[in-house]
Design a protein around this motif. Structure first.
Motif, short mmCIF file in Angstrom:
data_model
loop_
_atom_site.label_atom_id
_atom_site.label_comp_id
_atom_site.label_asym_id
_atom_site.label_seq_id
_atom_site.Cartn_x
_atom_site.Cartn_y
_atom_site.Cartn_z
N UNK A 190 0.91 -1.38 -0.13
CA UNK A 190 -0.04 -0.01 -0.09
C UNK A 190 0.97 1.16 -0.01
N UNK A 191 1.88 1.21 0.81
CA UNK A 191 2.99 2.54 0.77
C UNK A 191 3.46 2.68 -0.63
N UNK A 192 3.96 1.57 -1.17
CA UNK A 192 4.40 1.73 -2.51
C UNK A 192 3.59 2.33 -3.51
N UNK A 193 2.51 1.59 -3.51
CA UNK A 193 1.28 2.30 -4.57
C UNK A 193 1.21 3.89 -4.17
N UNK A 194 0.78 4.08 -2.79
CA UNK A 194 0.61 5.58 -2.50
C UNK A 194 1.74 6.52 -2.91
N UNK A 195 3.11 5.93 -2.67
CA UNK A 195 4.23 6.80 -2.92
C UNK A 195 4.31 6.83 -4.52
N UNK A 196 4.07 5.82 -5.11
CA UNK A 196 4.05 5.91 -6.74
C UNK A 196 3.18 7.01 -7.34
N UNK A 197 2.02 6.78 -6.58
CA UNK A 197 0.88 7.80 -6.96
C UNK A 197 1.43 9.21 -6.71
N UNK A 198 2.17 9.37 -5.74
CA UNK A 198 2.30 10.70 -5.53
C UNK A 198 3.65 11.06 -5.98
N UNK A 199 4.59 10.23 -6.54
CA UNK A 199 5.47 10.58 -7.15
C UNK A 199 5.23 11.18 -8.65
N UNK A 200 4.23 10.76 -9.09
CA UNK A 200 3.71 10.89 -10.37
C UNK A 200 3.38 12.53 -10.59
N UNK A 201 3.09 12.95 -9.22
CA UNK A 201 2.54 14.38 -9.25
C UNK A 201 3.89 15.13 -8.83
N UNK A 202 4.36 14.86 -7.58
CA UNK A 202 5.49 15.65 -6.99
C UNK A 202 6.57 14.79 -6.67
N UNK A 203 7.66 14.26 -7.36
CA UNK A 203 8.26 13.29 -7.13
C UNK A 203 9.55 13.84 -5.78
N UNK A 204 9.82 15.32 -6.14
CA UNK A 204 10.82 15.79 -5.03
C UNK A 204 9.94 15.92 -3.61
N UNK A 205 8.48 16.35 -3.60
CA UNK A 205 8.03 16.13 -2.33
C UNK A 205 7.94 14.96 -1.72
N UNK A 206 7.72 13.74 -2.34
CA UNK A 206 7.72 12.38 -1.68
C UNK A 206 9.13 12.24 -1.46
N UNK A 207 10.23 12.43 -1.94
CA UNK A 207 11.49 11.98 -1.40
C UNK A 207 11.74 12.90 -0.05
N UNK A 208 11.30 14.10 0.01
CA UNK A 208 11.59 15.08 0.84
C UNK A 208 10.66 14.62 2.33
N UNK A 209 9.44 14.33 1.86
CA UNK A 209 8.68 13.98 2.98
C UNK A 209 8.97 12.63 3.79
N UNK A 210 9.28 11.67 2.79
CA UNK A 210 9.44 10.36 3.28
C UNK A 210 11.10 10.48 4.13
N UNK A 211 11.89 11.38 3.63
CA UNK A 211 13.17 11.45 4.35
C UNK A 211 12.98 12.03 5.72
N UNK A 212 12.17 13.11 5.71
CA UNK A 212 11.68 13.66 7.11
C UNK A 212 11.26 12.71 7.99
N UNK A 213 10.17 11.94 7.42
CA UNK A 213 9.43 11.17 8.19
C UNK A 213 10.58 10.07 8.87
N UNK A 214 11.34 9.60 8.03
CA UNK A 214 12.39 8.58 8.66
C UNK A 214 13.39 9.13 9.60
N UNK A 215 13.95 10.29 9.26
CA UNK A 215 14.79 11.16 10.02
C UNK A 215 14.34 11.50 11.37
N UNK A 216 13.02 11.82 11.61
CA UNK A 216 12.40 12.26 12.84
C UNK A 216 11.79 11.14 13.68
#
Length: 204
Positions: free
Chosen positions: A5-31
């Motif tokens: 489910x997370x792969x599918x959602x992140x794929x959908x979001x990457x098609x709209x704004x890939x940089x936001x996906x990488x940034x948000x996921x990185x922040x979620x992990x780092x925090x």
């Protein structure tokens, strides 16, 4: 729990704004908000690069016609980012093969990118510039909201992303004629510029 489910959602979001996906996921992990984010997405250089590119997209995506050029450039980048993020998430969880996750993330990103790019072409046929700003802002907020929701409720977020993707594809189907008119007008403007340039050339 499967990471699908997370792969599918992140794929959908990457098609709209890939940089936001990488940034948000990185922040979620780092925090520490999520343990499903691989360390490679939490590296400072990745976060800084994604943040700078996100700001560039936030500006370019709100300017009529510039947004369509930006989308054209990202026809390869967004699906590739969706595949890359999906493979990383699968490698982190071990519940899904990297190849399968990459295929799911990349194909979903390609589908949502097609919807985004096609919708922007249709919007650019409108004479007023405000719809681009409104649509871009809604997309950014939607990506941020659904991806954040996916951190805590991945299955529900995947369902929402799937519904939005299907609705977008249906809307794009009905907007095809408007997009064709946009492409014809752009081709006509290019031809007019070529003719004007030829007329302005001094005789041999």
């Amino acid at each position: 729990m499967s990471v699908l489910p997370l792969v599918f959602t992140s794929g959908w979001a990457s098609g709209i704004n890939a940089y936001a996906v990488v940034l948000l996921l990185g922040i979620f992990g780092a925090t520490g908000l999520s343990d499903d984010v691989p360390e490679s997405l939490q590296r400072p250089e990745i976060l800084i690069t994604a943040g700078v590119l996100f700001l560039c997209e936030a500006v370019a995506d709100k300017i009529p016609y510039v947004d369509s050029v930006w989308d054209s450039v990202h026809t390869v980048i967004r699906p590739a980012a969706g595949a890359w993020v999906g493979a990383l998430l699968a490698g982190q969880s071990g519940s899904l093969s990297d190849l399968a996750a990459g295929a799911i993330g990349g194909s979903t990103a390609l589908a949502s990118h097609t919807v985004k790019a096609g919708t922007r072409m249709a919007i650019n046929t409108s004479p007023e510039p405000f719809s681009n700003f409104v649509m871009s802002t809604a997309e950014d907020l939607g990506v941020a909201g659904i991806l954040t929701f996916a951190m805590f409720h991945p299955e529900a977020a995947a369902i929402i992303a799937g519904v939005l993707l299907l609705a977008g594809l249906l809307a794009l189907f009905f907007l095809i004629s408007r997009i064709r008119r946009f492409l014809r007008r752009r081709a006509q403007r290019r031809e007019e510029k070529h003719l004007a340039a030829r007329v302005g050339q001094p005789p041999d």
